[in-house]
Design an enzyme around this catalytic site. Structure first.
Site, PDB file in Angstrom:
ATOM      1  CE  LYS A 117      -4.537   2.794   4.017  1.00 27.87           C
ATOM      2  NZ  LYS A 117      -3.295   1.385   2.299  1.00 27.87           N
ATOM      3  NE  ARG A 162      -1.805  -2.847   7.054  1.00 25.30           N
ATOM      4  CZ  ARG A 162      -1.923  -2.054   7.820  1.00 25.30           C
ATOM      5  NH1 ARG A 162      -2.560  -1.414   6.600  1.00 25.30           N
ATOM      6  NH2 ARG A 162      -0.822  -1.485   8.135  1.00 25.30           N
TER       7      ARG A 162
END
Length: 296
Positions: free
Chosen positions: A218, A252
């Site tokens: 991210k 994740r």
């Protein structure tokens, strides 16, 4: 943590006695990291099998990009993308499958096609999603999200928002044992706020529910290291390890093999017996290592 296991459809259970990895399978043309790579059933199934072979304990299927500035996808298109993949995964794999969607109609169809877990980036803000999760009695990821990153008490408000999502589930007839919390890294937060949430992960873990951390590749990593999406592996692993050491139950990840290996190394260190390095156990105590059948 309220439970060391999650109850799944068909009487199965997902153990959470150690941190596990959720492998990301985006069947979208425009996801920020891997959009367009797994848009056919064959591509998606091959990638899912590879992630499971690396140690993924869950496969998370998403049919709509949620990157900043994404174009919303109609439910019909999202269903067209995910349902054939879900059916193929269910027929081929034994691992739990989660559906990453905020649309109740997609979630319901996904459960019917074999999904075991709901992953809602809007934290059950839609009452229909809360009712579905309660009625289906499946685990549900309640993720923190806001449309604008405006807070007077960042962690206090995130905790309150997450608990409000839990309350929505309980009021709809659900149970505490279904809950997984996600602090929502990259959603409704600035760069500085994302770092602050990561630093204070124990304040989320302390709520007593299993916590999922989804920071893989991210922008908080890209901005910190000044790296593009395809060069964020080291940063993603650092965040994963940091999270696990602070009580995160599920990581994740896009890079499943490397993440599983990193978490195995952490587990081995934490499980080490201090007596094994005591004096008098060999010519080089603490240096040698037994052959465990693991490549060096």
């Amino acid at each position: 943590m309220r439970s060391k296991a999650l109850s799944l459809p068909g009487g199965r259970r997902l153990l959470l006695d150690r941190p596990i990895v959720m492998g990301i399978l985006n069947v979208t043309p425009d996801s920020f990291s891997d959009g367009g790579r797994y848009t056919t059933v064959e591509q998606a199934l091959e990638h899912a099998r590879a992630m499971v072979a690396c140690g993924a304990a869950i496969i998370d299927v998403g049919g709509e990009s949620t990157r900043p500035g994404h174009t919303p996808v109609p439910a019909e298109e999202e269903l067209r993308r995910v349902l054939p993949v879900l059916r193929a995964l269910r027929a081929a794999l034994d691992v739990p499958i989660s559906i990453d969607t905020s649309k109740p109609v997609v979630a319901e169809a996904a459960l019917a096609a074999g999904a075991d877990i709901l992953n809602d980036i809007w934290g059950l803000q839609d009452p229909a999603m809360a009712r579905l999760a309660a009625e289906a009695k499946v685990p549900v990821v309640i993720m923190h999200n806001r449309r604008e990153p405006e807070y007077s008490d960042l962690l206090g408000e995130i905790r309150a928002d997450l608990l409000l999502g839990v309350e929505r589930l309980l009021q709809a007839g659900g149970r505490d044992e279904q809950v997984i919390l996600d602090p929502g890294i990259g959603f409704g937060k600035t760069y500085a706020q994302n770092l602050a949430v990561l630093k204070r992960l124990p304040t989320i873990v302390d709520l007593g529910y299993p916590v999922l951390l989804g920071a893989s590749r991210k922008s908080v990593i890209g901005l910190t290291l000044d790296l593009p999406v395809d060069r964020r592996l080291a940063g993603s692993l650092a965040v994963a390890v940091y999270g696990v050491l602070r009580g995160v139950a599920i990581v994740r990840a896009h890079d499943v093999c490397e993440t599983v290996q990193a978490l195995k190394m952490v587990a081995a260190i934490e499980a080490a017996d201090a007596a094994a390095t005591g004096a008098g156990e060999g010519p080089n105590p603490g240096v040698g290592a037994p052959d465990l059948g693991i490549g060096r």
